[in-house]
Design a protein around this motif. Structure first.
Motif, PDB file in Angstrom:
ATOM      1  N   ALA A  30       0.831  -1.215   0.000  1.00 38.66           N
ATOM      2  CA  ALA A  30       0.000   0.000   0.000  1.00 38.66           C
ATOM      3  C   ALA A  30       0.857   1.253   0.000  1.00 38.66           C
ATOM      4  N   LYS A  31       1.977   1.202   0.700  1.00 39.78           N
ATOM      5  CA  LYS A  31       2.861   2.360   0.801  1.00 39.78           C
ATOM      6  C   LYS A  31       3.682   2.570  -0.469  1.00 39.78           C
ATOM      7  N   ASN A  32       4.131   1.484  -1.060  1.00 41.56           N
ATOM      8  CA  ASN A  32       5.101   1.587  -2.168  1.00 41.56           C
ATOM      9  C   ASN A  32       4.488   1.640  -3.556  1.00 41.56           C
ATOM     10  N   TYR A  33       3.194   1.295  -3.676  1.00 41.73           N
ATOM     11  CA  TYR A  33       2.594   1.230  -5.009  1.00 41.73           C
ATOM     12  C   TYR A  33       1.276   2.010  -5.055  1.00 41.73           C
TER      13      TYR A  33
ATOM     14  N   VAL B 243      -5.709  -2.465  -3.628  1.00 42.26           N
ATOM     15  CA  VAL B 243      -6.208  -3.692  -3.001  1.00 42.26           C
ATOM     16  C   VAL B 243      -5.548  -3.904  -1.644  1.00 42.26           C
ATOM     17  N   ALA B 244      -4.253  -3.618  -1.574  1.00 34.82           N
ATOM     18  CA  ALA B 244      -3.513  -3.799  -0.326  1.00 34.82           C
ATOM     19  C   ALA B 244      -4.074  -2.911   0.786  1.00 34.82           C
ATOM     20  N   LYS B 245      -4.527  -1.716   0.434  1.00 37.47           N
ATOM     21  CA  LYS B 245      -5.123  -0.815   1.437  1.00 37.47           C
ATOM     22  C   LYS B 245      -6.355  -1.446   2.076  1.00 37.47           C
ATOM     23  N   LEU B 246      -7.196  -2.043   1.243  1.00 40.48           N
ATOM     24  CA  LEU B 246      -8.411  -2.661   1.764  1.00 40.48           C
ATOM     25  C   LEU B 246      -8.093  -3.874   2.623  1.00 40.48           C
ATOM     26  N   LYS B 247      -7.148  -4.689   2.184  1.00 42.79           N
ATOM     27  CA  LYS B 247      -6.805  -5.894   2.946  1.00 42.79           C
ATOM     28  C   LYS B 247      -6.155  -5.519   4.285  1.00 42.79           C
TER      29      LYS B 247
ATOM     30  N   GLN C 242      -8.592  -6.448  14.319  1.00 38.22           N
ATOM     31  CA  GLN C 242      -7.737  -6.327  15.501  1.00 38.22           C
ATOM     32  C   GLN C 242      -8.210  -5.226  16.449  1.00 38.22           C
ATOM     33  N   GLY C 243      -9.291  -4.548  16.079  1.00 38.17           N
ATOM     34  CA  GLY C 243      -9.807  -3.477  16.912  1.00 38.17           C
ATOM     35  C   GLY C 243      -9.102  -2.150  16.729  1.00 38.17           C
ATOM     36  N   LYS C 244      -8.267  -2.049  15.690  1.00 38.28           N
ATOM     37  CA  LYS C 244      -7.521  -0.813  15.430  1.00 38.28           C
ATOM     38  C   LYS C 244      -8.311   0.033  14.430  1.00 38.28           C
ATOM     39  N   ASN C 245      -9.377   0.617  14.943  1.00 40.94           N
ATOM     40  CA  ASN C 245     -10.345   1.311  14.097  1.00 40.94           C
ATOM     41  C   ASN C 245      -9.748   2.515  13.374  1.00 40.94           C
ATOM     42  N   LYS C 246      -8.981   3.310  14.085  1.00 39.90           N
ATOM     43  CA  LYS C 246      -8.405   4.523  13.499  1.00 39.90           C
ATOM     44  C   LYS C 246      -7.471   4.200  12.340  1.00 39.90           C
ATOM     45  N   GLU C 247      -6.603   3.199  12.539  1.00 38.66           N
ATOM     46  CA  GLU C 247      -5.662   2.795  11.493  1.00 38.66           C
ATOM     47  C   GLU C 247      -6.410   2.232  10.279  1.00 38.66           C
ATOM     48  N   ALA C 248      -7.452   1.440  10.553  1.00 38.33           N
ATOM     49  CA  ALA C 248      -8.265   0.891   9.455  1.00 38.33           C
ATOM     50  C   ALA C 248      -8.937   2.008   8.683  1.00 38.33           C
ATOM     51  N   LEU C 249      -9.434   2.990   9.403  1.00 40.50           N
ATOM     52  CA  LEU C 249     -10.124   4.122   8.780  1.00 40.50           C
ATOM     53  C   LEU C 249      -9.193   4.899   7.863  1.00 40.50           C
ATOM     54  N   ASN C 250      -7.947   5.056   8.269  1.00 40.93           N
ATOM     55  CA  ASN C 250      -6.977   5.778   7.438  1.00 40.93           C
ATOM     56  C   ASN C 250      -6.798   5.114   6.078  1.00 40.93           C
ATOM     57  N   TYR C 251      -6.737   3.795   6.066  1.00 41.39           N
ATOM     58  CA  TYR C 251      -6.596   3.065   4.801  1.00 41.39           C
ATOM     59  C   TYR C 251      -7.885   3.130   3.977  1.00 41.39           C
TER      60      TYR C 251
ATOM     61  N   LEU D 164     -17.721  -1.419   5.300  1.00 43.72           N
ATOM     62  CA  LEU D 164     -16.694  -1.466   6.338  1.00 43.72           C
ATOM     63  C   LEU D 164     -16.292  -0.047   6.755  1.00 43.72           C
ATOM     64  N   LEU D 165     -16.213   0.838   5.771  1.00 48.21           N
ATOM     65  CA  LEU D 165     -15.912   2.243   6.071  1.00 48.21           C
ATOM     66  C   LEU D 165     -16.991   2.824   6.987  1.00 48.21           C
ATOM     67  N   GLY D 166     -18.239   2.519   6.685  1.00 46.05           N
ATOM     68  CA  GLY D 166     -19.340   2.963   7.536  1.00 46.05           C
ATOM     69  C   GLY D 166     -19.222   2.428   8.956  1.00 46.05           C
ATOM     70  N   ASP D 167     -18.830   1.151   9.080  1.00 46.52           N
ATOM     71  CA  ASP D 167     -18.650   0.548  10.411  1.00 46.52           C
ATOM     72  C   ASP D 167     -17.566   1.283  11.204  1.00 46.52           C
ATOM     73  N   CYS D 168     -16.492   1.643  10.498  1.00 50.13           N
ATOM     74  CA  CYS D 168     -15.401   2.371  11.156  1.00 50.13           C
ATOM     75  C   CYS D 168     -15.870   3.745  11.625  1.00 50.13           C
ATOM     76  N   TYR D 169     -16.673   4.393  10.801  1.00 53.30           N
ATOM     77  CA  TYR D 169     -17.196   5.706  11.188  1.00 53.30           C
ATOM     78  C   TYR D 169     -18.136   5.596  12.398  1.00 53.30           C
ATOM     79  N   VAL D 170     -18.904   4.520  12.440  1.00 52.86           N
ATOM     80  CA  VAL D 170     -19.784   4.300  13.595  1.00 52.86           C
ATOM     81  C   VAL D 170     -18.941   4.185  14.867  1.00 52.86           C
ATOM     82  N   ASN D 171     -17.875   3.382  14.793  1.00 51.42           N
ATOM     83  CA  ASN D 171     -16.994   3.210  15.952  1.00 51.42           C
ATOM     84  C   ASN D 171     -16.317   4.514  16.347  1.00 51.42           C
ATOM     85  N   ALA D 172     -16.086   5.367  15.347  1.00 53.10           N
ATOM     86  CA  ALA D 172     -15.438   6.660  15.604  1.00 53.10           C
ATOM     87  C   ALA D 172     -16.447   7.734  15.992  1.00 53.10           C
TER      88      ALA D 172
END
Length: 222
Positions: free
Chosen positions: A91-94, A101-105, A113-122, A140-148
């Motif tokens: 995700a970083k290099n390409y 695809v790597a960003k989503l995965k 893993q419960g790392k909502n903020k990091e997931a949201l960034n991707y 999934l983006l919506g779920d992250c926003y709900v958690n945030a």
């Protein structure tokens, strides 16, 4: 009479010749500009071809190979830590499709893993692709926003998921339910009720969401 017709014919021919002469003169006057314009188009075309042939193509192949390695770590070795590192590297290099695809995965693992903020960034940097993965990514983006606790953004994400899902009768109502739950939290009971009624009418039939409908009606004062 014939003489008059001949004169008219000559006049028309002269007008055509004059017009052609004018075009030729203009071409002569601007031929350098035209030449360089054509050359510029050819150069741009060659640059685009060269980019895809010698840069984009090889980079995409390399990135895809890295993705395969990450997938292997996740599926075969069940090592989400190693897989996450590999996905994040891609995700970083390409900036190509493989990087996308790597960003989503990476986001999917981070969310699990419960790392909502990091997931949201991707996820915020991810470009939705495909009729299945695209809508799922926005859900999934919506779920992250709900958690945030960013509920307006969550509703917008679910709306996009619904739109991208099109006529998928499995996806659409499930995303609508998520949206309805957020609207309930926002105390927008009329909007919540409208969603349940649409689900009943278009997708699941009478009785499927009776409890939710009754609850929303009571809260909306209906």
């Amino acid at each position: 009479m014939a003489k008059k017709k001949n004169q008219e014919t000559r006049t028309k021919l002269e007008e055509i010749n004059d017009s052609l002469s004018g075009i030729e003169q203009k071409f002569e006057q601007h031929k350098n500009v035209i030449y360089w314009a054509v050359m510029a188009v050819l150069v741009i075309a060659l640059l685009i071809w060269g980019y895809f042939k010698f840069i984009y193509g090889p980079n995409l192949e390399k990135a895809n190979n890295e993705l395969v390695k990450a997938d292997t770590e996740l599926i075969m070795n069940q090592d989400s830590v190693a897989a996450l590192k590999a996905y994040e590297k891609v995700a970083k290099n390409y900036s190509n499709d493989a990087g996308n695809v790597a960003k989503l995965k990476a986001a999917t693992i981070l969310y699990a893993q419960g790392k909502n903020k990091e997931a949201l960034n991707y996820l915020e940097d991810y470009s939705p692709k495909g009729k299945i993965v695209g809508p799922a990514s926005q859900s999934l983006l919506g779920d992250c926003y709900v958690n945030a606790k960013q509920l307006d953004k969550a509703v917008a994400a679910y709306d996009k998921a619904i739109d991208l899902a099109g006529d998928n009768k499995d996806y659409v109502p499930s995303f609508m339910l998520k949206k309805a739950n957020v609207l309930h939290s926002m105390k927008k009971y009329d909007d919540e009720l409208a969603i349940y009624q649409e689900i009943e009418t278009k997708y699941w039939g009478p009785g499927a969401v009776d409890a939710q409908i009754e609850r929303a009606k009571a809260l909306a004062g209906k």
